[in-house]
Motif scaffolding. Structure first.
Motif, short mmCIF file in Angstrom:
data_model
loop_
_atom_site.label_atom_id
_atom_site.label_comp_id
_atom_site.label_asym_id
_atom_site.label_seq_id
_atom_site.Cartn_x
_atom_site.Cartn_y
_atom_site.Cartn_z
N ARG A 43 0.81 -1.22 0.00
CA ARG A 43 0.00 0.00 0.00
C ARG A 43 0.84 1.27 0.00
O ARG A 43 0.41 2.31 -0.51
CB ARG A 43 -0.93 -0.02 1.21
N ALA A 44 2.05 1.21 0.54
CA ALA A 44 2.91 2.39 0.61
C ALA A 44 3.83 2.44 -0.61
O ALA A 44 4.46 1.45 -0.98
CB ALA A 44 3.75 2.37 1.87
N CYS A 45 3.91 3.60 -1.23
CA CYS A 45 4.82 3.79 -2.36
C CYS A 45 6.25 3.57 -1.90
O CYS A 45 6.65 4.09 -0.85
CB CYS A 45 4.65 5.20 -2.92
N PRO A 46 7.06 2.82 -2.65
CA PRO A 46 8.45 2.57 -2.24
C PRO A 46 9.33 3.82 -2.31
O PRO A 46 10.44 3.82 -1.78
CB PRO A 46 8.93 1.50 -3.21
N HIS A 47 8.86 4.89 -2.91
CA HIS A 47 9.65 6.11 -3.02
C HIS A 47 9.59 6.94 -1.75
O HIS A 47 10.60 7.14 -1.09
CB HIS A 47 9.15 6.93 -4.22
N GLU A 48 8.41 7.40 -1.37
CA GLU A 48 8.28 8.25 -0.19
C GLU A 48 7.21 7.76 0.78
O GLU A 48 6.83 8.48 1.70
CB GLU A 48 7.95 9.68 -0.61
N GLY A 49 6.69 6.57 0.55
CA GLY A 49 5.70 6.00 1.46
C GLY A 49 4.29 6.53 1.32
O GLY A 49 3.46 6.33 2.20
#
Length: 114
Positions: free
Chosen positions: A53-59
């Motif tokens: 669910r969290a983007c691996p870039h900035e969460g």
């Protein structure tokens, strides 16, 4: 959504029932928790995929994003992820989005977590 492991093999893989087959209803994106992990169910062209669910870039919370043409767009920086392999769109240099196959069975939606 029970999110409780139904079957575990070797202590490393868990098959988890997410809920009924029509869990998403008419929605394209649905946040869920399975095996203690926050995930996002994504409906795209008749299939359902689960993603972290969290983007691996900035969460950023991807449940606020969009699914367009087989890609999941991040609401924060507008990079997108391929729903086949999780790869990020050109111009970005961070890891791919983790994807998990979802099985649509007569007794509901199932996911295999490793």
């Amino acid at each position: 959504m029970c999110g409780k492991p139904i079957w575990v093999a070797e202590g490393r893989r868990a098959r988890i029932r997410l809920g009924p087959a029509d869990l998403l209803g008419g929605r394209t994106l649905l946040p869920v928790v399975a095996g203690g992990q926050p995930l996002l169910l994504v409906r795209d062209a008749g299939r359902i995929v689960a993603a972290e669910r969290a983007c691996p870039h900035e969460g950023a919370d991807l449940s606020h994003g969009q699914c367009v043409g087989g890609r999941l767009r991040c609401p924060r920086h507008l990079a997108s992820f391929d729903l086949e392999d999780g790869s990020v769109s050109l111009g970005w240099s961070f890891r791919a989005l983790r994807l998990y196959p979802v099985e649509i069975a007569s007794d509901g939606l199932w996911i295999m977590l490793t």
